[in-house]
Design an enzyme around this catalytic site. Structure first.
Site, PDB file in Angstrom:
ATOM      1  N   ASN A   7      12.679   6.167  -0.461  1.00  0.00           N
ATOM      2  CA  ASN A   7      13.190   7.459  -0.905  1.00  0.00           C
ATOM      3  C   ASN A   7      12.442   7.813  -2.190  1.00  0.00           C
ATOM      4  O   ASN A   7      12.526   7.081  -3.183  1.00  0.00           O
ATOM      5  CB  ASN A   7      14.696   7.389  -1.161  1.00  0.00           C
ATOM      6  CG  ASN A   7      15.480   7.105   0.109  1.00  0.00           C
ATOM      7  OD1 ASN A   7      15.123   7.575   1.189  1.00  0.00           O
ATOM      8  ND2 ASN A   7      16.546   6.333  -0.010  1.00  0.00           N
TER       9      ASN A   7
ATOM     10  N   HIS B  43      11.356   1.007  -4.744  1.00  0.00           N
ATOM     11  CA  HIS B  43      11.896  -0.025  -3.851  1.00  0.00           C
ATOM     12  C   HIS B  43      11.761   0.416  -2.413  1.00  0.00           C
ATOM     13  O   HIS B  43      11.835   1.607  -2.108  1.00  0.00           O
ATOM     14  CB  HIS B  43      13.359  -0.339  -4.185  1.00  0.00           C
ATOM     15  CG  HIS B  43      14.242   0.865  -4.252  1.00  0.00           C
ATOM     16  ND1 HIS B  43      14.248   1.708  -5.347  1.00  0.00           N
ATOM     17  CD2 HIS B  43      15.112   1.393  -3.375  1.00  0.00           C
ATOM     18  CE1 HIS B  43      15.105   2.697  -5.139  1.00  0.00           C
ATOM     19  NE2 HIS B  43      15.630   2.536  -3.934  1.00  0.00           N
TER      20      HIS B  43
END
Ligand code: 5GP
Length: 110
Positions: free
Chosen positions: A83, A96
């Site tokens: 994201n 991440h």
């Protein structure tokens, strides 16, 4: 310092499933799949779009770490998600990769 930097520094606990010199992987605190692991660089890159050509090796290592963790978890079919930015659902601004598996994953993810 972001939440994930605190996990990397062992200032807050996490269920760490893999770690090497450049990357770390730990279980998501609010799993959306039976296997939901977050794989992070130890270097504090806020978002993928903040990376540069000097991060190419680190970005490759992240994908290798994802593959290692998936193999160790017995996953053959899984999804890897980044994201990038609040509008795409990013809530922790330390790059991440979400590794998700262990259930049927529909497409598109929404
Ligand atoms: P993002 O929304 O930024 O793509 O993903 C952040 C993820 O971090 C979320 O899936 C959220 O559940 C997870 N998360 C938030 N706080 C913690 C925490 O304290 N520990 C762990 N292990 N995961 C967290």
């Amino acid at each position: 310092m972001t939440l994930f930097e605190k996990i990397i520094a062992r200032q807050i606990p996490a269920d760490i499933v893999y770690e090497d010199a450049d990357t770390i992987a730990f279980r998501d605190i609010s799993p959306r799949a039976p296997v939901h692991v977050l794989v992070c660089p130890k270097k504090a890159i806020p978002k993928l779009s903040d990376s540069d050509d000097g991060d190419t090796e680190t970005l490759g290592k992240l994908l290798r770490s994802v593959a290692r963790v998936a193999l160790a978890a017995g996953l053959t079919d899984y999804r890897v998600i980044i994201n990038n930015g609040a509008g795409a659902g990013q809530s922790v601004f330390h790059l991440h990769l979400h590794l998700m598996g262990g259930r049927t994953l529909t497409w598109p993810p929404g």
